[in-house]
Design a protein around this motif. Structure first.
Motif, PDB file in Angstrom:
ATOM      1  N   LEU A   1      43.862  51.611  32.794  1.00  0.00           N
ATOM      2  CA  LEU A   1      42.774  50.656  32.584  1.00  0.00           C
ATOM      3  C   LEU A   1      43.116  49.300  33.193  1.00  0.00           C
ATOM      4  CD1 LEU A   1      41.569  51.402  28.940  1.00  0.00           C
ATOM      5  CD2 LEU A   1      40.268  51.702  31.050  1.00  0.00           C
ATOM      6  N   GLY A   2      44.354  48.870  32.995  1.00  0.00           N
ATOM      7  CA  GLY A   2      44.770  47.595  33.561  1.00  0.00           C
ATOM      8  C   GLY A   2      44.715  47.606  35.082  1.00  0.00           C
ATOM      9  N   PHE A   3      45.053  48.754  35.664  1.00  0.00           N
ATOM     10  CA  PHE A   3      45.041  48.885  37.122  1.00  0.00           C
ATOM     11  C   PHE A   3      43.626  48.803  37.684  1.00  0.00           C
ATOM     12  CE2 PHE A   3      44.675  51.832  40.772  1.00  0.00           C
ATOM     13  CZ  PHE A   3      45.509  51.183  41.672  1.00  0.00           C
ATOM     14  N   LEU A   4      42.669  49.506  37.065  1.00  0.00           N
ATOM     15  CA  LEU A   4      41.313  49.590  37.599  1.00  0.00           C
ATOM     16  C   LEU A   4      40.411  48.442  37.143  1.00  0.00           C
ATOM     17  CD1 LEU A   4      40.647  53.427  37.213  1.00  0.00           C
ATOM     18  CD2 LEU A   4      41.299  52.189  39.280  1.00  0.00           C
ATOM     19  N   THR A   5      40.750  47.825  36.035  1.00  0.00           N
ATOM     20  CA  THR A   5      39.866  46.812  35.458  1.00  0.00           C
ATOM     21  C   THR A   5      39.696  45.606  36.378  1.00  0.00           C
ATOM     22  OG1 THR A   5      40.348  47.466  33.182  1.00  0.00           O
ATOM     23  CG2 THR A   5      39.556  45.244  33.502  1.00  0.00           C
ATOM     24  N   GLU A   6      40.658  45.346  37.240  1.00  0.00           N
ATOM     25  CA  GLU A   6      40.542  44.210  38.151  1.00  0.00           C
ATOM     26  C   GLU A   6      39.252  44.274  38.959  1.00  0.00           C
ATOM     27  OE1 GLU A   6      42.973  42.020  41.806  1.00  0.00           O
ATOM     28  OE2 GLU A   6      43.684  43.929  40.991  1.00  0.00           O
ATOM     29  N   VAL A   7      38.907  45.465  39.442  1.00  0.00           N
ATOM     30  CA  VAL A   7      37.675  45.615  40.212  1.00  0.00           C
ATOM     31  C   VAL A   7      36.463  45.629  39.284  1.00  0.00           C
ATOM     32  CG1 VAL A   7      36.386  47.089  41.802  1.00  0.00           C
ATOM     33  CG2 VAL A   7      38.854  46.810  42.073  1.00  0.00           C
ATOM     34  N   VAL A   8      36.575  46.315  38.148  1.00  0.00           N
ATOM     35  CA  VAL A   8      35.460  46.384  37.200  1.00  0.00           C
ATOM     36  C   VAL A   8      35.003  44.986  36.808  1.00  0.00           C
ATOM     37  CG1 VAL A   8      34.756  47.140  34.892  1.00  0.00           C
ATOM     38  CG2 VAL A   8      36.162  48.640  36.321  1.00  0.00           C
ATOM     39  N   GLN A   9      35.942  44.098  36.516  1.00  0.00           N
ATOM     40  CA  GLN A   9      35.589  42.757  36.061  1.00  0.00           C
ATOM     41  C   GLN A   9      34.941  41.911  37.154  1.00  0.00           C
ATOM     42  OE1 GLN A   9      39.310  41.334  34.445  1.00  0.00           O
ATOM     43  NE2 GLN A   9      38.873  42.162  32.422  1.00  0.00           N
ATOM     44  N   LYS A  10      35.212  42.230  38.407  1.00  0.00           N
ATOM     45  CA  LYS A  10      34.593  41.483  39.499  1.00  0.00           C
ATOM     46  C   LYS A  10      33.090  41.727  39.572  1.00  0.00           C
ATOM     47  CE  LYS A  10      38.677  41.197  42.512  1.00  0.00           C
ATOM     48  NZ  LYS A  10      38.782  39.734  42.496  1.00  0.00           N
TER      49      LYS A  10
ATOM     50  N   PRO B   1      27.975  42.877  32.566  1.00  0.00           N
ATOM     51  CA  PRO B   1      28.561  43.409  31.326  1.00  0.00           C
ATOM     52  C   PRO B   1      28.178  44.849  31.005  1.00  0.00           C
ATOM     53  CG  PRO B   1      27.843  41.148  30.993  1.00  0.00           C
ATOM     54  CD  PRO B   1      27.359  41.560  32.356  1.00  0.00           C
ATOM     55  N   GLU B   2      26.907  45.208  31.157  1.00  0.00           N
ATOM     56  CA  GLU B   2      26.492  46.569  30.804  1.00  0.00           C
ATOM     57  C   GLU B   2      27.145  47.595  31.729  1.00  0.00           C
ATOM     58  OE1 GLU B   2      22.312  47.097  30.532  1.00  0.00           O
ATOM     59  OE2 GLU B   2      22.016  45.477  29.063  1.00  0.00           O
ATOM     60  N   LEU B   3      27.182  47.311  33.017  1.00  0.00           N
ATOM     61  CA  LEU B   3      27.796  48.241  33.954  1.00  0.00           C
ATOM     62  C   LEU B   3      29.312  48.281  33.770  1.00  0.00           C
ATOM     63  CD1 LEU B   3      27.438  50.214  36.256  1.00  0.00           C
ATOM     64  CD2 LEU B   3      27.465  48.284  37.863  1.00  0.00           C
ATOM     65  N   GLU B   4      29.914  47.147  33.466  1.00  0.00           N
ATOM     66  CA  GLU B   4      31.354  47.116  33.201  1.00  0.00           C
ATOM     67  C   GLU B   4      31.697  48.023  32.023  1.00  0.00           C
ATOM     68  OE1 GLU B   4      33.052  43.225  32.800  1.00  0.00           O
ATOM     69  OE2 GLU B   4      31.838  42.412  34.432  1.00  0.00           O
ATOM     70  N   ALA B   5      30.919  47.931  30.947  1.00  0.00           N
ATOM     71  CA  ALA B   5      31.170  48.760  29.771  1.00  0.00           C
ATOM     72  C   ALA B   5      30.991  50.236  30.100  1.00  0.00           C
ATOM     73  CB  ALA B   5      30.236  48.347  28.635  1.00  0.00           C
TER      74      ALA B   5
END
Length: 399
Positions: A367-376, A380-384
């Motif tokens: 999660l820590g590895f992939l979240t960098e792109v997710v947060q960009k 919020p709804e798509l991130e979740a």
């Protein structure tokens, strides 16, 4: 430029492209062109010949499984399209009708097939000086058939919008997406591939970013049997900004591919490329090829590209090839990086030493590895939704 069905191989100085005489040869085993900026382009499928898998732009792709996409589809045979707000749908664009083809010129046979097969392009237009507060959702639903599509997204001067393309169901889909970001406009385009396991999706996204304009482009691929989304972004205007981000999670039997190209044409342009992917399963495969060209007139450019891949199981494979061309010495900065590897055992040890079980520790690392792109995404709804999808994939690894 006005495109037509009779156009042959194009030479377009605006794209820093050269005509490759081999483009009209049927012996496609001979490929003298290696750099992305010099690949042949044409609106005519026959100019490319039938791919054999030895061509520079096909050698990492399972060509033998994509033959259905090398010939046109019957009209409207495979997908249904729906936009969340019809206010922003302009008149459809036939071949030759501007702004269709103002920037887009196919780089391979599938793009040319989609150009010819999509007799009318959907035109999504954001009016000048307007800010669209809510993301516009374009849903592409596969209905089990073969389909061609061409989409034109145009952000007029000083406008602002977010457009999400969501692909679901199953289809054999050849797709072109042409993105025009006019002076001072700000646009975010997110393409999400959530296809069924047997879907085939080959897509070419070509974007031009004009003076002082800004484009964020995301490719998110989780579903589909073969998904190849190639993005070409030209920062043509002085002071333009471009961001190319990608996120993928491949499982057994999936082939997820992106060939990314960013061309810094204008002065004082700023670009950032970051693609991250995770793979699990013996036959999971990803391909990322990243090309950045800083042109002769692109003084003051600042550019960086990176690709990171995490292999979660034995047998998964990720090919990662970054390329950087610089034609001027007067730049602010440029660089590229690529890394592919397994879990960081030190991170796992650190977490487990603090009482976190191994399965939970693995989950946190991924999660820590992939979240960098997710947060960009900053949606919020798509991130979740994507975080939940990653969690579901990880649960299968631990099962």
């Amino acid at each position: 430029m006005t495109a037509s069905t009779t156009a042959s191989v194009q030479t377009d100085e605006n794209k820093h492209a050269h005509v490759d005489p081999a483009a009209q040869l049927h012996d496609t085993s001979f490929v003298p062109v290696q750099t992305r900026s010099e690949r042949p382009r044409s609106f005519v499928p026959e100019d490319f010949g039938h791919p054999h898998g030895r061509e520079v732009n096909w050698k990492h792709t399972p060509v033998d499984k994509l033959t259905a996409l090398f010939a046109p589809a019957e009209p409207n045979n495979g997908v249904a399209l729906s936009l969340s707000d019809q206010k922003y749908v302009a008149e459809g664009l036939e071949i030759g009708a501007a702004p269709r083809g103002e920037f887009f010129v196919p780089e391979d046979i599938v793009g040319a097939v989609a150009w010819q097969g999509a007799q009318q392009a959907l035109h999504v237009q954001i009016p000048q000086n307007e800010t669209v507060e809510q993301p516009l959702l374009l849903t592409v639903t596969g209905q089990g058939g073969r389909a061609d599509g061409h989409l034109v997204i145009e952000a007029l001067p000083n406008s602002s919008a977010t457009i999400i393309l969501r692909h679901t169901g199953t289809a054999q889909y050849a797709q072109n997406v042409e993105i025009l970001v006019r002076d001072g406009a700000r646009l975010k385009v997110v393409t999400v591939q959530e296809w069924d396991d047997d879907a085939q999706h080959v897509s070419a996204h070509q974007a031009r970013v004009d003076r002082d304009a800004f484009l964020e482009h995301f490719v998110v691929s989780f579903g589909g049997g073969i998904v190849r989304v190639n993005t070409n972004m030209e920062l043509s205007g002085s002071g333009s900004h471009g961001r190319l981000y990608g996120l993928s999670y491949g499982d057994t039997g999936q082939h997820l591919e992106s060939q990314v190209y960013m061309y810094h044409k204008g002065a004082y342009t700023n670009g950032d490329v970051l693609y991250k992917g995770a793979l699990q399963g013996k036959t999971a495969r990803s391909v990322w090829i990243g090309d950045v060209l800083i042109g002769r007139e692109a003084v003051g450019t600042d550019s960086y590209e990176a690709n990171r891949n995490l292999l979660l199981t034995e047998g998964a494979r990720a090919d990662s090839i970054p390329n950087l061309e610089i034609e001027t010495g007067d730049i602010a900065g440029a660089g590229h990086a690529s890394a592919t590897g397994r879990f960081d055992e030190e991170q796992l040890f650190y977490l487990q030493a603090r009482g976190i079980p191994e399965a939970e520790a693995r989950r946190l690392v991924v999660l820590g590895f992939l979240t960098e792109v997710v947060q960009k995404l900053a949606l919020p709804e798509l991130e979740a939704e994507l975080t939940a999808a990653i969690e579901a994939e990880l649960a299968e690894v631990d099962a």
